[in-house]
Design a protein around this motif. Structure first.
Motif, PDB file in Angstrom:
ATOM      1  N   UNK A  18       0.827  -1.209   0.000  1.00  0.00           N
ATOM      2  CA  UNK A  18       0.000   0.000   0.000  1.00  0.00           C
ATOM      3  C   UNK A  18       0.864   1.262   0.000  1.00  0.00           C
ATOM      4  N   UNK A  19       1.919   1.261   0.785  1.00  0.00           N
ATOM      5  CA  UNK A  19       2.841   2.402   0.821  1.00  0.00           C
ATOM      6  C   UNK A  19       3.448   2.595  -0.566  1.00  0.00           C
ATOM      7  N   UNK A  20       3.875   1.489  -1.165  1.00  0.00           N
ATOM      8  CA  UNK A  20       4.482   1.518  -2.491  1.00  0.00           C
ATOM      9  C   UNK A  20       3.493   2.057  -3.529  1.00  0.00           C
ATOM     10  N   UNK A  21       2.262   1.585  -3.458  1.00  0.00           N
ATOM     11  CA  UNK A  21       1.223   2.014  -4.390  1.00  0.00           C
ATOM     12  C   UNK A  21       0.941   3.511  -4.245  1.00  0.00           C
ATOM     13  N   UNK A  22       0.782   3.961  -3.014  1.00  0.00           N
ATOM     14  CA  UNK A  22       0.476   5.377  -2.783  1.00  0.00           C
ATOM     15  C   UNK A  22       1.590   6.289  -3.265  1.00  0.00           C
ATOM     16  N   UNK A  23       2.809   5.800  -3.162  1.00  0.00           N
ATOM     17  CA  UNK A  23       3.963   6.582  -3.601  1.00  0.00           C
ATOM     18  C   UNK A  23       4.064   6.636  -5.134  1.00  0.00           C
ATOM     19  N   UNK A  24       3.702   5.550  -5.808  1.00  0.00           N
ATOM     20  CA  UNK A  24       3.971   5.421  -7.249  1.00  0.00           C
ATOM     21  C   UNK A  24       2.764   5.440  -8.160  1.00  0.00           C
ATOM     22  N   UNK A  25       1.576   5.400  -7.602  1.00  0.00           N
ATOM     23  CA  UNK A  25       0.360   5.303  -8.426  1.00  0.00           C
ATOM     24  C   UNK A  25       0.260   6.473  -9.384  1.00  0.00           C
ATOM     25  N   UNK A  26      -0.386   6.244 -10.516  1.00  0.00           N
ATOM     26  CA  UNK A  26      -0.503   7.294 -11.516  1.00  0.00           C
ATOM     27  C   UNK A  26      -0.134   6.756 -12.874  1.00  0.00           C
ATOM     28  N   UNK A  27       0.506   7.595 -13.694  1.00  0.00           N
ATOM     29  CA  UNK A  27       0.803   7.183 -15.065  1.00  0.00           C
ATOM     30  C   UNK A  27       1.879   6.110 -15.116  1.00  0.00           C
TER      31      UNK A  27
ATOM     32  N   UNK B 201      11.257  -7.931  -5.859  1.00  0.00           N
ATOM     33  CA  UNK B 201      11.267  -7.130  -4.657  1.00  0.00           C
ATOM     34  C   UNK B 201      10.749  -5.738  -5.027  1.00  0.00           C
ATOM     35  N   UNK B 202      10.030  -5.099  -4.126  1.00  0.00           N
ATOM     36  CA  UNK B 202       9.502  -3.764  -4.426  1.00  0.00           C
ATOM     37  C   UNK B 202      10.619  -2.751  -4.680  1.00  0.00           C
ATOM     38  N   UNK B 203      11.772  -2.943  -4.047  1.00  0.00           N
ATOM     39  CA  UNK B 203      12.891  -2.017  -4.291  1.00  0.00           C
ATOM     40  C   UNK B 203      13.376  -2.142  -5.738  1.00  0.00           C
ATOM     41  N   UNK B 204      13.294  -3.354  -6.283  1.00  0.00           N
ATOM     42  CA  UNK B 204      13.685  -3.573  -7.686  1.00  0.00           C
ATOM     43  C   UNK B 204      12.689  -2.881  -8.620  1.00  0.00           C
TER      44      UNK B 204
ATOM     45  N   UNK C  71      10.883  -0.312  -7.843  1.00  0.00           N
ATOM     46  CA  UNK C  71      11.099   1.131  -7.657  1.00  0.00           C
ATOM     47  C   UNK C  71      12.187   1.621  -8.594  1.00  0.00           C
ATOM     48  N   UNK C  72      13.259   0.847  -8.722  1.00  0.00           N
ATOM     49  CA  UNK C  72      14.368   1.216  -9.615  1.00  0.00           C
ATOM     50  C   UNK C  72      13.886   1.334 -11.053  1.00  0.00           C
TER      51      UNK C  72
END
Length: 144
Positions: free
Chosen positions: A58-67, A134-137, A139-140
């Motif tokens: 959820x944290x990851x989604x809220x940070x990155x959601x969008x286009x 991994x979510x960090x991957x 994110x990169x």
């Protein structure tokens, strides 16, 4: 197996059609290509590790959601009430699909999912670029 090869990294995604909690019929193709990356997330309300992974996701989604990024969750629940209650309880804001067939889930079978949580990352062109990353991957990739 053949199924595993078909949904391996580098392969085009495999489409499927399931129902939303509101009983709409929706296909994975409705989401692919709308964002740079789409995370296909297999989970269930009865899956402890899935629920444990939710806050981080959820944290990851809220940070990155969008286009750049979106999530489609496919539930392996059997009971609609269990499924929708979990979505509400944990306030999971992204897209939800299921056929309520437990391990016989059509989508899970197509993607050779034999344990959950399990994720498949699909890029804008519909290519599978990662499985259980991994979510960090991820994110990169999003920051490229």
């Amino acid at each position: 197996t053949e199924v595993e090869k078909k949904t391996a990294v580098g392969q085009p995604y495999v489409n499927f059609t399931l129902q939303t909690p509101e009983d709409e019929i929706v296909s994975l193709s409705d989401f692919v290509g709308k964002t740079d990356y789409l995370l296909l997330d297999f989970w269930a309300s009865w899956c402890g590790p899935c629920i444990h992974f939710l806050p981080e996701l959820k944290v990851f989604y809220n940070k990155n959601r969008g286009t750049k990024f979106d999530i489609v969750s496919v539930s392996l629940d059997k009971n609609k009430e269990d499924w929708t209650s979990a979505i509400n309880k944990y306030q999971i804001k992204w897209h939800h699909l299921s056929d309520l067939k437990y391990w016989q889930s059509e989508a899970a079978k197509l993607y050779a999912v034999n344990s959950i949580p399990s994720t498949v990352l699909i890029d804008k062109n519909g290519k599978i670029v990662g499985r259980n990353m991994d979510l960090t991957e991820i994110q990169k990739l999003l920051e490229k």
